[in-house]
Design an enzyme around this catalytic site. Structure first.
Site, PDB file in Angstrom:
ATOM      1  N   ARG A 124     -30.371  13.973 -26.266  1.00 48.08           N
ATOM      2  CA  ARG A 124     -30.966  14.792 -25.195  1.00 48.08           C
ATOM      3  C   ARG A 124     -31.043  13.985 -23.909  1.00 48.08           C
ATOM      4  O   ARG A 124     -31.980  14.116 -23.139  1.00 48.08           O
ATOM      5  CB  ARG A 124     -32.355  15.270 -25.590  1.00 48.08           C
ATOM      6  CG  ARG A 124     -33.265  14.144 -26.020  1.00 48.08           C
ATOM      7  CD  ARG A 124     -34.680  14.564 -25.996  1.00 48.08           C
ATOM      8  NE  ARG A 124     -35.501  13.492 -26.532  1.00 48.08           N
ATOM      9  CZ  ARG A 124     -36.805  13.483 -26.516  1.00 48.08           C
ATOM     10  NH1 ARG A 124     -37.452  14.495 -25.992  1.00 48.08           N
ATOM     11  NH2 ARG A 124     -37.477  12.485 -27.020  1.00 48.08           N
ATOM     12  N   ASP A 134     -34.022   1.728 -33.120  1.00 47.16           N
ATOM     13  CA  ASP A 134     -33.365   2.361 -31.969  1.00 47.16           C
ATOM     14  C   ASP A 134     -34.302   2.404 -30.767  1.00 47.16           C
ATOM     15  O   ASP A 134     -33.860   2.699 -29.651  1.00 47.16           O
ATOM     16  CB  ASP A 134     -32.894   3.782 -32.313  1.00 47.16           C
ATOM     17  CG  ASP A 134     -33.982   4.614 -32.962  1.00 47.16           C
ATOM     18  OD1 ASP A 134     -34.471   4.203 -34.031  1.00 47.16           O
ATOM     19  OD2 ASP A 134     -34.358   5.651 -32.406  1.00 47.16           O
ATOM     20  N   ARG A 185     -29.902  -1.027 -27.308  1.00 45.52           N
ATOM     21  CA  ARG A 185     -30.976  -1.115 -28.292  1.00 45.52           C
ATOM     22  C   ARG A 185     -30.498  -1.953 -29.467  1.00 45.52           C
ATOM     23  O   ARG A 185     -29.285  -2.132 -29.647  1.00 45.52           O
ATOM     24  CB  ARG A 185     -31.312   0.289 -28.823  1.00 45.52           C
ATOM     25  CG  ARG A 185     -31.541   1.313 -27.725  1.00 45.52           C
ATOM     26  CD  ARG A 185     -31.065   2.712 -28.171  1.00 45.52           C
ATOM     27  NE  ARG A 185     -31.121   3.654 -27.043  1.00 45.52           N
ATOM     28  CZ  ARG A 185     -32.153   4.442 -26.781  1.00 45.52           C
ATOM     29  NH1 ARG A 185     -33.195   4.450 -27.581  1.00 45.52           N
ATOM     30  NH2 ARG A 185     -32.148   5.237 -25.730  1.00 45.52           N
ATOM     31  N   LYS A 195     -33.401  12.446 -19.063  1.00 44.51           N
ATOM     32  CA  LYS A 195     -33.849  12.673 -20.443  1.00 44.51           C
ATOM     33  C   LYS A 195     -34.391  14.091 -20.553  1.00 44.51           C
ATOM     34  O   LYS A 195     -35.288  14.471 -19.797  1.00 44.51           O
ATOM     35  CB  LYS A 195     -34.941  11.642 -20.769  1.00 44.51           C
ATOM     36  CG  LYS A 195     -35.523  11.734 -22.168  1.00 44.51           C
ATOM     37  CD  LYS A 195     -36.418  10.518 -22.432  1.00 44.51           C
ATOM     38  CE  LYS A 195     -37.174  10.644 -23.744  1.00 44.51           C
ATOM     39  NZ  LYS A 195     -38.061   9.491 -23.986  1.00 44.51           N
ATOM     40  N   ASP A 243     -32.021  20.769 -29.550  1.00 43.76           N
ATOM     41  CA  ASP A 243     -31.611  21.572 -28.397  1.00 43.76           C
ATOM     42  C   ASP A 243     -31.323  20.713 -27.165  1.00 43.76           C
ATOM     43  O   ASP A 243     -30.957  21.237 -26.112  1.00 43.76           O
ATOM     44  CB  ASP A 243     -32.685  22.621 -28.069  1.00 43.76           C
ATOM     45  CG  ASP A 243     -34.029  21.987 -27.754  1.00 43.76           C
ATOM     46  OD1 ASP A 243     -34.126  20.738 -27.746  1.00 43.76           O
ATOM     47  OD2 ASP A 243     -34.996  22.743 -27.519  1.00 43.76           O
ATOM     48  N   GLY A 244     -31.524  19.405 -27.278  1.00 40.99           N
ATOM     49  CA  GLY A 244     -31.246  18.536 -26.136  1.00 40.99           C
ATOM     50  C   GLY A 244     -32.280  18.624 -25.028  1.00 40.99           C
ATOM     51  O   GLY A 244     -32.148  17.980 -23.988  1.00 40.99           O
TER      52      GLY A 244
HETATM   53  P1  AMP Z   1     -36.696   9.607 -30.074  1.00 39.34           P
HETATM   54  O1  AMP Z   1     -37.717  10.151 -31.005  1.00 39.34           O
HETATM   55  O2  AMP Z   1     -36.836  10.105 -28.680  1.00 39.34           O
HETATM   56  O3  AMP Z   1     -36.582   8.121 -30.156  1.00 39.34           O
HETATM   57  O4  AMP Z   1     -35.310  10.197 -30.579  1.00 39.34           O
HETATM   58  C1  AMP Z   1     -34.734   9.931 -31.832  1.00 39.34           C
HETATM   59  C2  AMP Z   1     -33.390  10.612 -31.921  1.00 39.34           C
HETATM   60  O5  AMP Z   1     -33.551  12.034 -31.913  1.00 39.34           O
HETATM   61  C3  AMP Z   1     -32.440  10.305 -30.779  1.00 39.34           C
HETATM   62  O6  AMP Z   1     -31.130  10.281 -31.266  1.00 39.34           O
HETATM   63  C4  AMP Z   1     -32.663  11.468 -29.852  1.00 39.34           C
HETATM   64  O7  AMP Z   1     -31.563  11.688 -28.994  1.00 39.34           O
HETATM   65  C5  AMP Z   1     -32.806  12.614 -30.848  1.00 39.34           C
HETATM   66  N1  AMP Z   1     -33.552  13.734 -30.271  1.00 39.34           N
HETATM   67  C6  AMP Z   1     -34.875  13.793 -29.985  1.00 39.34           C
HETATM   68  N2  AMP Z   1     -35.201  14.991 -29.478  1.00 39.34           N
HETATM   69  C7  AMP Z   1     -34.057  15.719 -29.421  1.00 39.34           C
HETATM   70  C8  AMP Z   1     -33.744  17.046 -28.984  1.00 39.34           C
HETATM   71  N3  AMP Z   1     -34.651  17.865 -28.495  1.00 39.34           N
HETATM   72  N4  AMP Z   1     -32.457  17.429 -29.088  1.00 39.34           N
HETATM   73  C9  AMP Z   1     -31.499  16.618 -29.573  1.00 39.34           C
HETATM   74  N5  AMP Z   1     -31.751  15.363 -30.000  1.00 39.34           N
HETATM   75  C10 AMP Z   1     -33.001  14.919 -29.934  1.00 39.34           C
HETATM   76 MG    MG Z   2     -35.644   6.809 -29.149  1.00 41.46          MG
END
Ligand code: AMP
Ligand code: MG
Length: 486
Positions: A91, A252, A181, A111, A123-124
């Protein structure tokens, strides 16, 4: 350069194709900028006025790419709560690497900007509240002198984001020394093969540790590991010293640059309790306050594993070099933490009984359930008697020892208190204040609390702030749980 001041140089795209996907942001119809960081814009050499115009808004929305921008989402993997997954920017879109007037390079990333090749079932998009939360807390961390990614702008998309409820959507413009990362290395080596370790390590060294470039290979990559270990030990000690709990220390979410990244369910603790966990998804407390140094070292071991082939052709030799490097983490962390704690107590002259004195104080604070931030600030103001620690059994004796230390060290007592005031914040982004600011913004479109809170947090060592910002929450205001909000 263009009218916005963007001065991009996109080196990440020169890496082999499997490190990223070309991707733009998904168009939104009704973007509105709700937060803009003028000081940061200036530091980056950006034109604040142009960026706040209708044309500037299109950039933060991802509707238009400024001249020289690229548009990629990065591939990465990560150990999430101990298990390896392939992830990537699901996203987020990196629009370019901005070369600031001082010559430093910063990733500019949107973001919440829509689906990418890495979105899987997501949904990104992002709801507005967690984007505002990241803005508040990352900027507060910066003001506390803690390395962190920064927040340039937040924008509402005018679109609903479907979670349990439908929430207003938001996009954060994030600024980082890089988005490399531990998980980027895990991806490179595990998904694309060991040859990628060198490619990525060389890239990371050129961006973050250029001083290592002239070294012969047998030293360079080991020193690279050592430098990342140093920065993470320093970073995590800083978190611990201010009572910050990251909440999702997946590999990550650990940077190679040593910046704090990914403000999800993170929180500052109010009452001191080493076992504190806020994140609703951290059922077993893996990422509890007191576990952060250990988890940091665990993630660094995952990092070291990806570099083994660069340390030696002989596997056993490589493993033993990596283990030696990793075994430094504990001591490094302890020494950063101890010097930080000495400063918090105004101890300028180092002595062997300092650590015991510090531990005794923390034990009394835990017993009394003292507010972590307020206790140290009141102590810095010479008001230790007003803290709840003063009511614990061993306090009188402890205080005598501490006072004696301050009085007998070669620098003056005034110097000790000045030092304390410069490191013990009067205000932190307390959960109840952050939640209030987010609720007012999200439900009523009232951004005044958000703006006021940011202004207060930009001066953390100032006592002149209103008591509501300095005081711990009332019992009814205490926030016990925080959410990822993705
Ligand atoms: P985070 O929890 O932000 O560290 O994200 C963990 C993983 O989930 C990463 O690969 C993010 O890109 C993916 N991710 C989090 N929220 C979304 C979303 N709404 N749509 C697509 N990917 C997501
Ligand atoms: Mg993350």
């Amino acid at each position: 350069m263009n009218q916005f001041g963007f001065n991009f140089d996109n080196t990440y795209e020169k890496l082999p194709n499997h490190f990223y996907h070309k991707s733009g942001a998904t168009h939104v119809d009704f973007p509105a900028v709700v937060a803009f960081n003028e000081k940061l814009a200036e530091h980056l050499g950006l034109n604040a006025e142009a960026l706040q115009s209708d044309d500037g808004k299109k950039i933060f929305a991802g509707n238009e790419m400024p001249e020289g921008a690229s548009g990629i989402s990065q591939a990465y993997a990560g150990h999430q709560f101990g298990n390896l997954s392939m992830l990537g920017d699901g996203r987020a879109v990196l629009i370019g690497e901005q070369i600031a007037p001082d010559g430093d390079r910063y990733d500019i990333q949107l973001k919440g900007s829509g689906r990418t090749m890495f979105s899987r079932s997501g949904d990104g998009r992002a709801p507005i509240a967690p984007m505002l939360r990241e803005y508040i807390i990352s900027e507060a961390m910066h003001a506390l002198d803690i390395p962190t990614t920064r927040s340039l702008a937040v924008l509402t998309t005018g679109e609903g984001v479907t979670r349990e409820d439908t929430l207003p959507g938001g996009i954060l413009t994030r600024v980082a020394e890089s988005h490399l990362r531990v998980g980027t290395f895990e991806y490179a080596v595990r998904a694309e093969g060991e040859d990628n370790a060198k490619i990525l390590a060389d890239y990371a060294i050129s961006r973050h540790y250029p001083e290592l470039e002239p070294l012969p290979a047998e030293e360079k990559y080991l020193q690279f590991l050592n430098h990342v270990i140093d920065r993470q030990a320093a970073l995590i000690s800083k978190w611990m010293l201010v009572g910050f709990i990251h909440g999702v220390m997946n590999s990550d979410n650990m940077t190679i640059s040593g910046e704090t990244i990914d403000y999800g369910p993170c929180a500052f603790m109010d009452d001191y309790d080493p076992a504190t966990v806020f994140s609703s998804i951290d059922i077993n407390g893996r990422y509890a306050y007191q576990n952060q140094p250990g988890i940091g070292q665990w993630n660094l071991a995952r990092f070291a594993e990806t570099l083994l082939t660069l340390f030696s052709d002989d596997k056993d030799t490589a493993v033993s070099k990596a283990q030696d490097a990793l075994s430094r983490f504990g001591k490094l962390y302890e020494s950063h933490w101890l010097s930080g704690m000495r400063e918090k107590l105004g101890i300028i002259e180092v002595s062997s009984d300092d650590e015991a004195l510090i531990t005794e104080l923390l034990d009394m604070m835990a017993e009394a359930g003292s507010d972590y931030t307020q206790t140290f600030r009141l102590m810095s103001l010479g008001k230790v008697e007003e803290t709840s620690v003063a009511e614990t059994d061993g306090f009188k004796q402890w205080n005598e020892k501490w006072q004696q230390k301050l009085e007998t060290q070669s620098s003056s007592v005034e110097d000790a208190y000045e030092l304390m005031k410069s490191v013990n914040p009067a205000v932190i982004p307390r959960n109840h204040l952050v939640e209030k600011a987010l609720n007012e913004a999200m439900h009523y479109g009232d951004y005044s609390h958000f703006t006021d809170l940011n202004a207060v947090l930009s001066r953390p060592f100032d006592d002149s702030h209103d008591a509501v910002y300095k005081n711990p929450p009332e019992e009814t205001e205490v926030v016990h749980q925080t959410f990822c909000g993705t």
